[in-house]
Design an enzyme around this catalytic site. Structure first.
Site, short mmCIF file in Angstrom:
data_model
loop_
_atom_site.label_atom_id
_atom_site.label_comp_id
_atom_site.label_asym_id
_atom_site.label_seq_id
_atom_site.Cartn_x
_atom_site.Cartn_y
_atom_site.Cartn_z
N ARG A 100 0.84 -1.19 0.00
CA ARG A 100 0.00 0.00 0.00
C ARG A 100 0.88 1.24 0.00
O ARG A 100 1.94 1.28 0.61
CB ARG A 100 -0.90 0.02 1.25
CG ARG A 100 -2.05 -0.95 1.20
CD ARG A 100 -2.93 -0.87 2.42
NE ARG A 100 -2.21 -1.32 3.61
CZ ARG A 100 -1.68 -0.53 4.53
NH1 ARG A 100 -1.82 0.79 4.44
NH2 ARG A 100 -1.05 -1.04 5.55
N TYR A 239 -1.77 -3.35 -6.68
CA TYR A 239 -1.46 -4.10 -5.47
C TYR A 239 -2.60 -4.11 -4.43
O TYR A 239 -3.18 -3.07 -4.14
CB TYR A 239 -0.19 -3.56 -4.80
CG TYR A 239 0.30 -4.59 -3.82
CD1 TYR A 239 1.06 -5.66 -4.27
CD2 TYR A 239 -0.09 -4.56 -2.50
CE1 TYR A 239 1.44 -6.67 -3.40
CE2 TYR A 239 0.28 -5.56 -1.62
CZ TYR A 239 1.05 -6.60 -2.08
OH TYR A 239 1.41 -7.60 -1.23
N LYS A 248 -9.41 -2.51 2.37
CA LYS A 248 -9.08 -1.39 3.25
C LYS A 248 -9.86 -0.12 2.87
O LYS A 248 -10.25 0.64 3.74
CB LYS A 248 -7.57 -1.09 3.20
CG LYS A 248 -6.68 -2.29 3.52
CD LYS A 248 -6.89 -2.84 4.89
CE LYS A 248 -5.67 -3.55 5.42
NZ LYS A 248 -5.81 -4.79 6.11
N HIS A 268 -9.97 -2.80 12.16
CA HIS A 268 -8.88 -3.60 11.58
C HIS A 268 -8.60 -4.74 12.56
O HIS A 268 -7.58 -4.73 13.26
CB HIS A 268 -7.66 -2.68 11.43
CG HIS A 268 -6.55 -3.25 10.61
ND1 HIS A 268 -5.27 -2.76 10.69
CD2 HIS A 268 -6.53 -4.23 9.70
CE1 HIS A 268 -4.50 -3.45 9.84
NE2 HIS A 268 -5.24 -4.33 9.24
N SER A 290 -0.81 -3.73 10.51
CA SER A 290 -0.47 -4.60 9.39
C SER A 290 0.82 -5.35 9.67
O SER A 290 1.80 -4.76 10.14
CB SER A 290 -0.33 -3.78 8.12
OG SER A 290 -1.56 -3.19 7.78
N CYS A 292 1.45 -7.61 11.93
CA CYS A 292 1.77 -7.76 13.36
C CYS A 292 1.05 -8.95 13.99
O CYS A 292 0.90 -9.03 15.20
CB CYS A 292 1.44 -6.49 14.12
SG CYS A 292 2.57 -5.15 13.72
N ASP A 315 -8.77 -10.07 9.39
CA ASP A 315 -8.26 -8.72 9.09
C ASP A 315 -9.24 -7.60 9.43
O ASP A 315 -8.83 -6.53 9.86
CB ASP A 315 -7.89 -8.64 7.61
CG ASP A 315 -6.99 -7.45 7.28
OD1 ASP A 315 -5.97 -7.26 7.99
OD2 ASP A 315 -7.31 -6.69 6.35
N ARG A 407 2.23 -12.16 -0.61
CA ARG A 407 0.93 -12.49 -0.02
C ARG A 407 0.29 -13.70 -0.67
O ARG A 407 0.61 -14.06 -1.80
CB ARG A 407 -0.01 -11.30 -0.22
CG ARG A 407 0.46 -10.01 0.46
CD ARG A 407 -0.27 -9.76 1.72
NE ARG A 407 0.31 -8.66 2.49
CZ ARG A 407 -0.21 -8.25 3.65
NH1 ARG A 407 -1.29 -8.82 4.13
NH2 ARG A 407 0.36 -7.27 4.32
N1 LIG Z 1 7.64 -13.37 17.06
C1 LIG Z 1 6.38 -13.50 16.65
N2 LIG Z 1 6.08 -13.22 15.36
C2 LIG Z 1 4.80 -13.35 14.96
C3 LIG Z 1 3.77 -13.76 15.86
N3 LIG Z 1 2.60 -13.79 15.18
C4 LIG Z 1 2.89 -13.41 13.91
N4 LIG Z 1 4.23 -13.14 13.77
C5 LIG Z 1 4.91 -12.75 12.51
O1 LIG Z 1 4.42 -11.49 12.09
C6 LIG Z 1 4.32 -11.44 10.66
C7 LIG Z 1 2.96 -11.00 10.24
O2 LIG Z 1 1.98 -11.85 10.75
P1 LIG Z 1 0.49 -11.85 10.20
O3 LIG Z 1 -0.31 -12.74 11.09
O4 LIG Z 1 0.48 -12.18 8.76
O5 LIG Z 1 0.10 -10.31 10.36
P2 LIG Z 1 -1.25 -9.52 10.00
O6 LIG Z 1 -1.52 -8.62 11.15
O7 LIG Z 1 -2.32 -10.47 9.62
O8 LIG Z 1 -0.82 -8.65 8.73
P3 LIG Z 1 -1.72 -7.88 7.59
O9 LIG Z 1 -2.30 -8.95 6.73
O10 LIG Z 1 -0.74 -7.02 6.91
O11 LIG Z 1 -2.77 -7.06 8.27
C8 LIG Z 1 4.70 -12.82 10.16
O12 LIG Z 1 6.03 -12.80 9.71
C9 LIG Z 1 4.55 -13.69 11.37
O13 LIG Z 1 5.40 -14.82 11.32
C10 LIG Z 1 4.13 -14.07 17.23
O14 LIG Z 1 3.32 -14.43 18.07
N5 LIG Z 1 5.44 -13.91 17.56
O1 LIG Z 2 -3.95 -3.82 2.31
C1 LIG Z 2 -2.95 -4.48 1.94
O2 LIG Z 2 -2.35 -4.28 0.88
C2 LIG Z 2 -2.46 -5.59 2.78
C3 LIG Z 2 -3.00 -5.58 4.11
O3 LIG Z 2 -3.86 -6.38 4.45
C4 LIG Z 2 -2.46 -4.57 5.02
O4 LIG Z 2 -1.54 -3.86 4.65
O5 LIG Z 2 -2.96 -4.48 6.14
MN LIG Z 3 -3.30 -10.62 7.73
#
Ligand SMILES: Nc1nc2c(ncn2[C@@H]2O[C@H](COP(=O)(O)OP(=O)(O)OP(=O)(O)O)[C@@H](O)[C@H]2O)c(=O)[nH]1
Ligand SMILES: O=C([O-])CC(=O)C(=O)O
Ligand SMILES: [Mn+2]
Length: 626
Positions: A100, A239, A248, A268, A290, A292, A315, A407
């Protein structure tokens, strides 16, 4: 017969794919005032963007197959080896179009103060003057798809409808996974249901005979939201969050404004059902910025015996106070657009299983056997790969094979632990709300808010280290209130006020309890103090026992902390000294955070609700007198 014809999709309880019964891509013969208005709008956009063809998307299997096959023929998608990954494709984006673009994302409300200091505000008339010439003829040589979609089950009480016109086949295929697309949505529109207008062009018109790029896009990018007229106009990017406008742009930025006006919240947040060893079910929503950990927590496999998690969403959640005084939540999406790197057997086995087939991968690496790979999928990298940019790669290459923000896009129904009722129209009643971020220091593993107002204060103070999900310097600490900084479509001070107002509509004993969590605290050597992933169930366990009043807590200046003995760390490598570090509260650092909060609140020029200022002063008092 093409391979795409051999591998049929499994039955998908989330959608009924209609048969393509009429002339392919033609407008369905629906009547009604709503339909007339939609046709007029589509004609108007086509007159501006001048596509070669207009295709009305009906969401059928046959249509989807033809679209994907066409993109493979044009070199826009790589069909993966069906032996390993049936019905799946790899897209490689342009290297300048991988996340983004927050700097090019605008909120064009009539009044600047309605957008607030955290958004890029621009006057609607001014930005229309800028983007109209860009959209003029921008779809030349291309097909303009008309994609009617529903967020939430079609016709559900919390659902909302939109239409995206787009000249990107990749966007169409993604929207078909991420939302409910089809003629039943058009029927709602024809019947007079309100809908949000979204316009998307990759901004790469084709001259007659010109060879198309594998990932057409434009150096100029504009992602513009018009909250007063419920429109989104996106130019130049193909993207994810820039192009799948249902996500979003609509389900957060525009929906947050609709929610403000109608008394609900667009958040979110992931959404899960946690089932304890006694079989009792609890619903948890969690807001993390995002990249996290939302998708990971959404697919949690608890490492402690007897506990189970069912996935409801990963999400976005829409939350609405019910007549019963509880806060009800739905996941408005129908799929997952998840971060690939770090997703592996040892971290998120549920996601790995979800991705068995019918998945569109973007910017991951390609294996010689026609399957995909990314950092963290397996401990060891394959000896040979083609990286996300299409170049040969070996473990000695010294650069990631998959882009850090690569992704997967896959239907929610394919998740092995999806709740049976994940798309129930009325949603689920929330017991717990979590706020979190990526913080190497200061923020404890878990801390409980004393009441709703304190919880809103906590949410307004979330900060997190920047990730690859958006452009910017990875690792830099930024404030990301409610994980909504890039996604709140109106003034964030008013948004905090709206959260307080929603709390007043809940029965005090039925409102969800609020907690802050941080899986990412590190020791002085930079090692994560907490194992995370499946072991996060141990924190959820404590939270649920708090909700049930089974365990006590220790008051601290920032909220309630677990008694060390109540946190189940049996069988994991967390020492008593790690636990001390995980819960250490450094008064000076917190006083500095309080100063930063004050500085942040002041940027809203008097709009921050008084109860939050009172929380800030109370926090300072407690820190100084602890
Ligand atoms: N150390 C650690 N890393 C984590 C944990 N949970 C997730 N991660 C890492 O954080 C990164 C993002 O995790 P996601 O679960 O895909 O994050 P998200 O919040 O869904 O991301 P968006 O789709 O961008 O909104 C990955 O590389 C995971 O491996 C955790 O409990 N501990
Ligand atoms: O919106 C996107 O491109 C990917 C996403 O889920 C985020 O960044 O939280
Ligand atoms: Mn996600």
């Amino acid at each position: 017969m093409a391979l795409a014809d051999i591998f049929t999709r499994p039955a998908d309880p989330g959608t009924v794919r209609p048969a393509a019964s009429r002339t392919f891509g033609s407008r369905p013969p629906l009547q009604g005032e709503g339909m007339t208005a939609l046709i007029a709008w589509v004609d108007q956009i086509a007159a501006l963007t001048k596509p070669d063809r207009v295709h009305w998307v009906d969401g059928s299997r046959a249509e989807n197959d033809a679209l994907l096959r066409g993109m493979v023929d044009e070199g826009k998608l790589i069909k993966l080896n069906p032996e390993w990954r049936p019905g799946s494709y790899l897209a490689r984006s342009h290297p300048s179009d991988v996340a983004r673009t927050e700097g090019r994302t605008y909120i064009a409300s009539e009044r600047a103060e309605d957008a607030g200091p955290t958004n890029n505000w621009i006057a609607p008339s001014e930005i229309r003057e800028t983007i109209t010439p860009l959209f003029d003829g921008s779809m030349r040589g291309r097909t303009m798809y008309v994609v009617p979609f529903s967020m939430g089950t079609v016709g559900g009480p919390l659902s909302h409808i939109g239409v995206q016109v787009t000249d990107s086949g990749y966007a169409v295929a993604s929207i078909e996974i991420m939302t409910r697309v089809g003629t039943d949505v058009l029927r709602e529109i024809a019947g007079g249901a309100p809908w949000v207008k979204t316009v998307h062009s990759v901004g790469a018109p084709l001259q007659p005979g010109e060879q198309d790029a594998a990932w057409p896009c434009n150096d100029e990018k504009y992602i513009v939201h018009f909250p007063d007229t419920l429109e989104v106009w996106s130019f130049g990017s193909g993207y994810g969050g820039n192009a799948i406008l249902a996500k979003k742009c609509f389900a957060l930025r525009i929906a947050s404004v609709i929610g403000r006006d109608e008394g609900w919240l667009a958040e979110h947040m992931l959404l899960i059902r946690v089932i304890d060893p006694a079989g009792r079910a609890y619903h948890v929503a969690a807001a993390f910025p995002s990249a996290c950990g939302k998708t990971n927590l959404a697919m949690l496999r608890p490492t402690i015996p007897g506990w189970r998690v069912e996935t409801l969403g990963d999400d976005i959640a829409w939350l609405r106070p019910g007549d019963d005084g509880r806060l009800w939540a739905i996941n408005p999406e129908a799929g997952f657009f998840g971060v690939a790197p770090g997703t592996g057997e040892s971290t998120n086995v549920t996601a790995v299983e979800t991705l068995w087939g019918n998945t569109i991968f973007t910017n991951v690496a390609l294996r010689p056997d026609g399957d995909v790979w990314w950092e963290g999928l397996t401990d060891e990298a394959p000896a040979e790969l083609v990286d996300w940019e299409g170049n040969p790669w070996t473990p000695a290459s010294g650069r990631p094979a998959a882009h850090p923000n690569s992704r997967f896009t896959v239907r929610a129904a394919q998740c092995p632990q999806i709740a049976d009722d994940w798309d129930a129209p009325q949603g689920v009643p929330l017991d717990v709300i979590l706020f979190g971020g990526r913080r190497a220091t200061n923020v404890p593993l878990v801390v409980e808010a004393t009441d709703w107002t304190h919880g809103v204060f906590m949410g307004s103070n979330i900060s997190s280290e920047r990730t690859a999900a958006a452009e910017g310097t990875v690792g830099e600490l930024r404030r990301d209130p409610f994980a909504m900084l890039p996604f709140c479509g109106y003034n964030m001070a008013d948004y905090f006020g709206h959260w307080l107002k929603v709390g007043q509509k809940l029965r005090f004993d039925r409102a969800p309890r609020v907690f802050q969590v941080n899986w990412f605290r590190k020791d002085s050597d930079g090692r994560f103090l907490w194992p995370g992933f499946g072991d996060n169930a141990r924190v959820i366990d404590w939270i649920i026992r708090r909700v049930d009043g089974e365990v006590g807590a220790v008051d601290s200046p920032i909220g309630r902390l677990p008694l060390t003995a109540d946190l189940d760390v049996d069988g994991i490598d967390v020492t008593p000294s790690d636990l001390d570090d995980l819960f250490a509260i450094d008064t000076d650092s917190w006083l500095r955070e309080a100063d930063l909060t004050e500085e942040f609140y002041r940027t809203f020029e008097g709009r921050i609700p008084a109860p939050l200022w009172a929380e800030l002063e109370a926090l300072r008092y407690r820190l100084k007198h602890a």
